[in-house]
Design an enzyme around this catalytic site. Structure first.
Site, PDB file in Angstrom:
ATOM      1  N   PHE A   1     -12.889  -0.321  -1.993  1.00  0.00           N
ATOM      2  CA  PHE A   1     -13.704  -0.723  -1.026  1.00  0.00           C
ATOM      3  C   PHE A   1     -13.366   0.357  -0.015  1.00  0.00           C
ATOM      4  O   PHE A   1     -12.338   0.511   0.433  1.00  0.00           O
ATOM      5  CB  PHE A   1     -13.367  -2.011  -0.545  1.00  0.00           C
ATOM      6  CG  PHE A   1     -13.923  -2.495   0.595  1.00  0.00           C
ATOM      7  CD1 PHE A   1     -15.359  -2.912   0.473  1.00  0.00           C
ATOM      8  CD2 PHE A   1     -13.706  -2.147   1.847  1.00  0.00           C
ATOM      9  CE1 PHE A   1     -16.027  -3.373   1.539  1.00  0.00           C
ATOM     10  CE2 PHE A   1     -14.474  -2.580   2.841  1.00  0.00           C
ATOM     11  CZ  PHE A   1     -15.799  -3.111   2.662  1.00  0.00           C
TER      12      PHE A   1
ATOM     13  N   LYS B   1      -8.169  -0.539  10.784  1.00  0.00           N
ATOM     14  CA  LYS B   1      -7.800  -1.748  11.111  1.00  0.00           C
ATOM     15  C   LYS B   1      -6.464  -1.848  11.829  1.00  0.00           C
ATOM     16  O   LYS B   1      -6.505  -2.040  13.104  1.00  0.00           O
ATOM     17  CB  LYS B   1      -7.302  -2.026   9.689  1.00  0.00           C
ATOM     18  CG  LYS B   1      -8.477  -2.595   9.024  1.00  0.00           C
ATOM     19  CD  LYS B   1      -8.239  -3.499   7.569  1.00  0.00           C
ATOM     20  CE  LYS B   1      -9.524  -4.094   7.138  1.00  0.00           C
ATOM     21  NZ  LYS B   1     -10.226  -3.369   6.024  1.00  0.00           N
TER      22      LYS B   1
ATOM     23  N   ASP C   1      -7.438   6.460   1.267  1.00  0.00           N
ATOM     24  CA  ASP C   1      -7.784   5.589   2.255  1.00  0.00           C
ATOM     25  C   ASP C   1      -6.846   4.582   2.493  1.00  0.00           C
ATOM     26  O   ASP C   1      -6.552   3.839   1.537  1.00  0.00           O
ATOM     27  CB  ASP C   1      -9.296   4.803   1.540  1.00  0.00           C
ATOM     28  CG  ASP C   1      -9.782   3.691   2.468  1.00  0.00           C
ATOM     29  OD1 ASP C   1      -8.898   3.406   3.455  1.00  0.00           O
ATOM     30  OD2 ASP C   1     -11.044   3.354   2.242  1.00  0.00           O
TER      31      ASP C   1
HETATM   32  C1  PLP Z   1     -11.409  -2.638   5.812  1.00  0.00           C
HETATM   33  C2  PLP Z   1     -11.540  -1.507   5.122  1.00  0.00           C
HETATM   34  C3  PLP Z   1     -12.528  -0.238   5.195  1.00  0.00           C
HETATM   35  C4  PLP Z   1     -13.703  -0.448   6.294  1.00  0.00           C
HETATM   36  O1  PLP Z   1     -13.169  -0.652   7.538  1.00  0.00           O
HETATM   37  P1  PLP Z   1     -14.394  -1.195   8.570  1.00  0.00           P
HETATM   38  O2  PLP Z   1     -13.384  -1.061   9.939  1.00  0.00           O
HETATM   39  O3  PLP Z   1     -14.812  -2.639   8.268  1.00  0.00           O
HETATM   40  O4  PLP Z   1     -15.405  -0.233   8.486  1.00  0.00           O
HETATM   41  C5  PLP Z   1     -12.334   0.619   4.405  1.00  0.00           C
HETATM   42  N1  PLP Z   1     -11.422   0.960   3.634  1.00  0.00           N
HETATM   43  C6  PLP Z   1     -10.613  -0.061   3.084  1.00  0.00           C
HETATM   44  C7  PLP Z   1      -9.334   0.045   2.407  1.00  0.00           C
HETATM   45  C8  PLP Z   1     -10.392  -1.272   4.032  1.00  0.00           C
HETATM   46  O5  PLP Z   1      -9.736  -2.047   3.844  1.00  0.00           O
END
Ligand code: PLP
Length: 407
Positions: free
Chosen positions: A144, A258, A229
């Site tokens: 994700f 986050k 990420d």
């Molecule tokens: C939450 C998340 C995102 C996206 O972040 P947003 O602030 O909602 O755009 C991307 N990568 C990972 C691993 C995430 O947990």
């Protein structure tokens, strides 16, 4: 406790439905206040929060240092733009560089944007150094990376992509934890590999022993950029400031968001100097990226996480304690498949639907999360205590016992 809210709860729920696009499956409560690990709804009911705004409130709600930093900054300067140097932004970049592999930072406002910047940086560096045809990024199934079109294209899950095609070209997907599949997918067009150290959204799937090290070796051998990420795993969530620190490797580029801002929206793309150099004035930009308010909150949050090591230590200790408790439940209930996690990012995979379990816990005053339909995900603030964990374990035992009595 008396809570002053301007609308009745019923009216708020109705107006929420009337005026907001229907993009979220929300619980029928309105949270109006938070302190530490506790939040309160519009009726004054108290909940212990094991969701942390989806791994955002790592220091708990309204951490005093973050609140004071925000108040002070709001009185000084709220916005100015990146046409000028911004003091809190410089401080934040410095502290992130000093505590990571990185040399340079670009600030944005969310995880998706941080990943967009990483994708653009990887493409630009690769085109300039290896030619125009080198732009493909390999990501993993179950990953994700966000909801913008580029990050949705990077996300290896059809369920999020459906209805939004055509997607951006230039992404290839391989199974997570499979180095052979990765090797077989690399071509002359490949420029980078992008992975999460732990796949949070798709059920807390942990990279297996040797996987990240293997990725690093393959990337070095093929001259590919390794992008991690860490939007969900960063900022102490796994018991270290960044999850890559568990694996004795360093990425080339890393994305954060986050928990970075202590609850305030901010994203960051961190890079080694060599790659960062591909961005020059005009390459990339963001109006609000690195704004004074978000950076002031982030500075306070990062300092509070690093200060005296308590938060990171507690994340590790409480993570172990919590996991042991969940393992004990697994012995009692055959519908629990697996408990997995690092630090305070923990998943409990069931062989049954878990959304009703979340509702039952909500009624009993605990916020927990269900992902992938059958994985309970726990990501409490890193300041959580044994007492609060024990209280949730008791509730889970009770809920499991009641709704699924066949043991
Ligand atoms: C939450 C998340 C995102 C996206 O972040 P947003 O602030 O909602 O755009 C991307 N990568 C990972 C691993 C995430 O947990």
């Amino acid at each position: 406790m008396v809570l002053i809210v301007s609308m009745t709860t019923q009216k708020m729920l109705e107006e929420s439905k009337t005026y907001l696009m229907d993009t979220y499956r929300r619980f029928p409560i309105v949270i109006v206040k938070g302190r530490g690990v506790k939040v309160y709804d519009s009726h004054g009911k108290e909940y212990i929060d094991f969701v942390s705004g989806i791994a955002v409130n790592n220091l708990g709600h309204c951490h005093p240092k973050v609140v004071v930093a925000l108040q002070k900054q709001a009185q000084r300067l709220i916005h100015i733009s990146n046409l000028y140097h911004i003091e809190p932004q410089i401080r934040l970049a410095k502290i992130l560089v000093e505590h990571s592999f990185a040399d340079k930072v670009f600030f944005s406002n969310s995880g998706a944007e941080a990943n967009e910047a990483a994708i653009k940086l990887a493409r630009k560096y690769s085109k300039e150094n290896f030619g125009n045809e080198r732009y493909e990024i390999i990501t993993t199934l179950g990953s994700f990376h966000g909801r913008t079109l580029a990050t949705l294209s990077a996300t290896g899950q059809e369920k999020f992509q459906k209805g939004f095609e055509p997607l951006l070209i230039g992404f290839r997907y391989v199974p997570f934890n499979d180095l052979d599949a990765l090797r077989n997918t690399i071509t002359d067009r490949t420029c980078a590999v992008m992975v999460e150290p732990i796949q949070g959204e798709s059920g807390v799937r942990i990279s297996k022993e040797g996987y990240l090290k293997g990725l690093r070796e393959i990337c070095d051998e093929k001259k590919l950029i390794l992008i991690l990420d860490e939007v969900q795993t960063g900022m102490g969530r796994t018991g270290k400031l960044f999850a890559y620190e568990h694996y004795t490797i360093e990425p080339d580029i890393m994305t954060l968001a986050k928990a970075l801002g202590g609850g305030v929206a901010i994203g960051a793309t961190l890079s080694k100097e060599k790659f960062a150099r591909a961005f020059v004035p005009g390459s990339h930009a963001s109006t609000f990226g690195g704004n004074p308010i978000a950076c002031a909150a982030a500075n306070a949050a990062v300092e509070a996480i690093l200060e005296d090591g308590f938060v990171l230590e507690n994340s590790r200790r409480m993570g172990d304690y919590f996991k042991k408790g969940l393992e004990r439940l697994k012995e009692d209930y055959s519908f629990i498949n697996e408990v997995r996690g690092i630090g305070l990012l923990i998943g409990m995979e069931l062989n049954t639907e878990c959304s009703n379990i979340v509702t039952d816990c909500l009624e009993r005053g605990f916020l927990i999360n269900c992902t992938e339909g059958n994985v309970l995900r726990f990501m409490p603030p890193l300041i959580i205590t044994e007492k609060e964990i024990d209280a949730l374990l008791d509730v889970l035992d009770d809920v499991f016992h009641r709704i699924l009595p066949e043991r």
